[in-house]
Write a protein that holds these residues in place. Structure first.
Motif, PDB file in Angstrom:
ATOM      1  N   VAL A   1      -8.323  10.148  -7.335  1.00  0.00           N
ATOM      2  CA  VAL A   1      -9.693   9.759  -7.023  1.00  0.00           C
ATOM      3  C   VAL A   1     -10.642  10.751  -7.684  1.00  0.00           C
ATOM      4  CG1 VAL A   1     -11.326   9.178  -5.189  1.00  0.00           C
ATOM      5  CG2 VAL A   1      -8.860   9.011  -4.747  1.00  0.00           C
ATOM      6  N   ALA A   2     -11.521  10.231  -8.552  1.00  0.00           N
ATOM      7  CA  ALA A   2     -12.519  11.079  -9.215  1.00  0.00           C
ATOM      8  C   ALA A   2     -13.896  10.669  -8.717  1.00  0.00           C
ATOM      9  CB  ALA A   2     -12.422  10.923 -10.726  1.00  0.00           C
ATOM     10  N   ILE A   3     -14.612  11.617  -8.096  1.00  0.00           N
ATOM     11  CA  ILE A   3     -15.955  11.343  -7.581  1.00  0.00           C
ATOM     12  C   ILE A   3     -16.896  12.332  -8.254  1.00  0.00           C
ATOM     13  CG2 ILE A   3     -17.380  11.174  -5.498  1.00  0.00           C
ATOM     14  CD1 ILE A   3     -14.782  10.902  -3.873  1.00  0.00           C
ATOM     15  N   GLY A   4     -17.901  11.831  -8.966  1.00  0.00           N
ATOM     16  CA  GLY A   4     -18.800  12.743  -9.659  1.00  0.00           C
ATOM     17  C   GLY A   4     -19.718  11.992 -10.597  1.00  0.00           C
ATOM     18  N   ASN A   5     -20.098  12.673 -11.669  1.00  0.00           N
ATOM     19  CA  ASN A   5     -21.065  12.114 -12.601  1.00  0.00           C
ATOM     20  C   ASN A   5     -20.557  12.312 -14.026  1.00  0.00           C
ATOM     21  OD1 ASN A   5     -23.425  11.061 -13.653  1.00  0.00           O
ATOM     22  ND2 ASN A   5     -24.465  13.045 -13.633  1.00  0.00           N
TER      23      ASN A   5
ATOM     24  N   LYS B   1       0.865  -1.181   0.000  1.00  0.00           N
ATOM     25  CA  LYS B   1       0.000   0.000   0.000  1.00  0.00           C
ATOM     26  C   LYS B   1       0.904   1.234   0.000  1.00  0.00           C
ATOM     27  CE  LYS B   1      -3.692  -2.684   0.972  1.00  0.00           C
ATOM     28  NZ  LYS B   1      -4.978  -2.789   0.315  1.00  0.00           N
ATOM     29  N   ASP B   2       0.582   2.195   0.889  1.00  0.00           N
ATOM     30  CA  ASP B   2       1.503   3.333   1.058  1.00  0.00           C
ATOM     31  C   ASP B   2       1.687   4.218  -0.166  1.00  0.00           C
ATOM     32  OD1 ASP B   2       2.106   3.264   3.665  1.00  0.00           O
ATOM     33  OD2 ASP B   2       4.158   2.558   3.441  1.00  0.00           O
ATOM     34  N   HIS B   3       0.641   4.407  -0.957  1.00  0.00           N
ATOM     35  CA  HIS B   3       0.804   5.248  -2.132  1.00  0.00           C
ATOM     36  C   HIS B   3       0.368   6.685  -1.854  1.00  0.00           C
ATOM     37  CE1 HIS B   3       2.083   1.786  -4.276  1.00  0.00           C
ATOM     38  NE2 HIS B   3       0.983   1.132  -3.926  1.00  0.00           N
ATOM     39  N   LEU B   4       0.518   7.527  -2.879  1.00  0.00           N
ATOM     40  CA  LEU B   4       0.157   8.933  -2.733  1.00  0.00           C
ATOM     41  C   LEU B   4      -1.125   9.190  -3.532  1.00  0.00           C
ATOM     42  CD1 LEU B   4       2.582  11.945  -2.943  1.00  0.00           C
ATOM     43  CD2 LEU B   4       0.352  12.034  -4.059  1.00  0.00           C
ATOM     44  N   PHE B   5      -2.143   9.741  -2.830  1.00  0.00           N
ATOM     45  CA  PHE B   5      -3.447   9.958  -3.457  1.00  0.00           C
ATOM     46  C   PHE B   5      -3.718  11.448  -3.639  1.00  0.00           C
ATOM     47  CE2 PHE B   5      -6.214   6.008  -3.293  1.00  0.00           C
ATOM     48  CZ  PHE B   5      -5.168   5.124  -3.111  1.00  0.00           C
ATOM     49  N   VAL B   6      -4.334  11.771  -4.777  1.00  0.00           N
ATOM     50  CA  VAL B   6      -4.799  13.144  -5.009  1.00  0.00           C
ATOM     51  C   VAL B   6      -6.304  13.090  -5.277  1.00  0.00           C
ATOM     52  CG1 VAL B   6      -4.687  15.149  -6.554  1.00  0.00           C
ATOM     53  CG2 VAL B   6      -2.570  13.959  -5.888  1.00  0.00           C
ATOM     54  N   TYR B   7      -7.056  13.909  -4.542  1.00  0.00           N
ATOM     55  CA  TYR B   7      -8.501  14.030  -4.791  1.00  0.00           C
ATOM     56  C   TYR B   7      -8.706  15.021  -5.936  1.00  0.00           C
ATOM     57  CZ  TYR B   7     -13.318  15.666  -4.175  1.00  0.00           C
ATOM     58  OH  TYR B   7     -14.619  16.042  -4.391  1.00  0.00           O
ATOM     59  N   LEU B   8      -9.441  14.606  -6.957  1.00  0.00           N
ATOM     60  CA  LEU B   8      -9.642  15.458  -8.127  1.00  0.00           C
ATOM     61  C   LEU B   8     -10.907  16.294  -7.983  1.00  0.00           C
ATOM     62  CD1 LEU B   8      -8.917  12.850 -10.949  1.00  0.00           C
ATOM     63  CD2 LEU B   8      -7.315  14.517  -9.966  1.00  0.00           C
ATOM     64  N   GLU B   9     -10.757  17.585  -8.179  1.00  0.00           N
ATOM     65  CA  GLU B   9     -11.927  18.444  -8.236  1.00  0.00           C
ATOM     66  C   GLU B   9     -12.384  18.538  -9.672  1.00  0.00           C
ATOM     67  OE1 GLU B   9     -12.247  22.396  -6.289  1.00  0.00           O
ATOM     68  OE2 GLU B   9     -11.161  21.317  -4.731  1.00  0.00           O
TER      69      GLU B   9
END
Lengths: 290, 340
Positions: B41-45, B2-10
């Protein structure tokens, strides 16, 4: 209809107007030179709460603040402007808290106050500018949040409608109570102190302030119970000391540096036509403009 | 592993925001130093085109959560998704924009995970850390560097024990740079219904008016900027006139924005945009540290101020002592006279 509203407010050093005397010769901040003030956006929050009370006069507006004993000033300031009461959460155990430990402490105090319909706070405090404590309190209480509020448009039938001011526009959102609202500086400013309320509350003091109170007013506190401001300790709100202060803070400050800018050698001009024209010609010649 | 780097996408209208692309650029270079994956990480429609937008920035894995209820953004469902995803994936670092979304979402996620979050970082680095009291050392932590106390100090924050190490960064602070137009990562589509519940939709958006940014402060090569000393919104028209004449954008200090003289998106400084134009003309700006930090890398600085002792004069190449109302019209006049 009546609403139980809790306003979260913070006493902060006034970092907006850091004048020359506020910096020491070694470049560090002279905190003593900065006045302690009511965090500006918390005043916007208080105004939103008081407007709901204007609309529903049976409502109560209660302030909750955490800080050193002198932060009792925040409660008095709120009372002068129309709040009904307040609590000062103060304990050495809370010292050194980051935003998570702060929100934990505030959450225990909100639980101690008991039921509420609405928690309102400023979006952020000017000494940290993080905007984290509001949402973190909401998460710990398990309630929804509406941040960046500019106006609470209505509260009815257990629902709240809020206008939010975002970077590039606005949003109107609706949520079910209870929830937390954080208020932007773009919201209306707080009403001024009310002269009658100042008369009523000017001797309001916490237990530790009463110890220093001058003798002539001491008799007041039994006769007028509303002058006794409540001061709560970590123990009193059942806060787990391990989750408070430094030990409850996952973030650690590794180092702090003063900001020092490299001074340049500058050319000073006056506002005469000749000097300005010469400057413009130079900027055109070296392709900086044009 | 694990131990990765995450970016939340707007994401706004199917387009990934600049602030997220800037974070992917920074995230890619941090992931290289840490020898870990960059995941987004992409959260949306309607997220079909997100992959093609972000893979060129070096994204190794893209997590998609596509559901009509997830756009526009509301706090609870996006929180639920990130919290559960992070519990499963255990990232070492999670980055998001210091925007009205990131600053709403980040604290809530950090509270649920009990992981430290540092807001509005101006620099992110990897380095070691020693807790002297406990005689423990930590290798390769994220240094979260941010201004504090109204910008008068800069603090380096670390999260020694808790994961992910979370930070938000404002738009324009990091540079956006494509790594490789043909970079290919893996896409994982997650079942949204396993991550959110009905209760997460307690707040709904009834109306929404979001404009795409009209102002391009970040990319401007000349900026005419006004401070509280401009005195009024009307006086800012002087600056627009000068800007239109010489082909510049108009910026503002925090004090001027707070006073309502200019829109928030024009704000330059630690709590606004960081700019590096070839010419910066500061009008009626005294030069609070928090402002200077956002424009000191300008190639040339002209300060116009009636106070000969204004702090901004110390970092200016040219100091014009006088009233902005007198000086700016003369600059326009002599530019028109001398330019072709």
């Amino acid at each position: 209809m009546s609403l139980k509203i809790i306003v979260l407010a913070k006493q902060v050093p006034d970092t907006r107007n850091v004048g020359k005397d506020a910096m020491k010769a070694d470049g560090t901040v002279n905190r003593a030179a900065l006045p302690a003030i009511f965090n500006p956006e918390d005043l916007n929050a208080l105004e939103q709460a008081l407007r709901l009370k204007d609309q529903y006069p049976q409502s109560t507006v209660t302030l909750l603040t955490m800080g050193p004993p002198r932060a009792a000033e925040i409660i008095r300031e709120g009372l002068f402007r129309g709040a009904d009461g307040g609590y000062l959460l103060t304990d050495r155990v809370f010292a050194g808290a980051d935003t998570l430990a702060t929100s934990y402490a505030l959450c225990t105090a909100v639980r101690k106050i008991g039921s509420f319909d609405l928690l309102i706070s400023g979006r952020q405090a000017i000494d940290g500018d993080t905007a984290q404590v509001g949402p973190q309190v909401a998460e710990k209480l398990g309630i929804p949040q509406i941040t960046y509020a500019e106006e609470i448009q209505s509260v009815k039938n257990g629902k709240i409608t809020v206008k939010r001011r975002l970077e590039r526009g606005i949003e109107i959102v609706e949520g079910k109570l209870p929830l937390l609202v954080t208020v932007n500086g773009s919201a209306p400013g707080c009403r001024p102190r009310n002269a009658k309320l100042i008369q009523k509350y000017k001797y309001a003091k916490t237990a530790s302030e009463k110890q220093d109170a001058t003798a002539p007013h001491i008799h007041l506190y039994d006769a007028r119970p509303y002058l006794n401001l409540e001061e709560w300790s970590a123990d009193y709100v059942n806060a787990d000391p391990k989750q408070c202060g430094l030990s409850g803070s996952p973030t650690k400050v590794k180092s702090i540096e003063n900001v020092v800018f490299q001074a340049k050698e500058s050319k000073t001009l006056d506002s005469s036509d000749q000097q300005i024209e010469e400057l413009i010609i130079e900027l055109i010649a070296n392709h900086t403009i044009g | 592993m694990k131990d990765h780097l995450f970016v939340y996408l707007e994401i706004e209208n199917g387009k990934v925001e600049d602030v997220s692309l800037e974070l992917l650029t920074k995230g890619r270079s941090l992931a290289n130093q840490l020898n870990c994956r960059l995941e987004a990480v992409a959260i949306g429609n309607g997220l079909e085109s997100i992959g093609s937008q972000v893979f060129p920035y070096g994204v190794d894995v893209l997590h998609l959560f596509d559901d009509p209820r997830l756009y526009p953004y509301t706090s609870l469902p996006h929180t639920s998704i990130l919290v559960q995803l992070f519990k499963k994936e255990k990232p070492q670092i999670a980055l998001m924009g210091a925007t009205s979304i990131g600053r709403d979402l980040g604290p809530r996620v950090s509270s649920a995970l009990f992981s430290g979050l540092t807001a509005d970082c101006t620099s992110l680095e990897i380095g070691d850390h020693e807790e002297k009291k406990e005689k423990k050392t930590y290798a390769r932590l994220l240094y979260q560097i941010r201004p504090a106390f109204g910008g008068n100090i800069v603090a380096t924050i670390v999260n020694p024990e808790n994961r992910p190490q979370m930070a938000t960064v404002r738009e324009g602070v990091m540079k956006k740079e494509i790594l490789d137009a043909h970079y290919k990562g893996q896409t994982i589509s997650h079942p949204v219904e396993k991550f959110v519940t009905e209760a997460d939709f307690a707040v709904s958006v009834i109306e929404r008016h979001i404009e795409s940014s009209k102002v391009n402060i970040k990319g401007a090569s000349i900026i005419v900027s006004g401070g509280y000393g401009m005195g009024s919104k009307e006086n800012f028209n002087l600056l627009y006139n000068l800007a239109n004449t010489i082909g510049a954008e108009v910026g503002a200090s925090r004090a001027a924005v707070d006073a309502g003289f200019a829109e928030h998106e024009r704000q330059i400084g630690q709590t606004g945009v960081t700019v590096r134009p070839k010419l910066y003309i500061a009008c009626g700006i005294s030069g609070q540290i928090q402002h200077i930090a956002g424009m000191q890398e300008s190639s040339m600085i002209i300060a116009i101020n009636n106070d000969p002792n204004a702090p901004i004069n110390a970092i200016a190449d040219y100091v014009i002592t006088g009233e902005v109302e007198t000086v700016v019209p003369k600059m326009i006049k002599y530019y028109k006279k001398n330019s072709k």
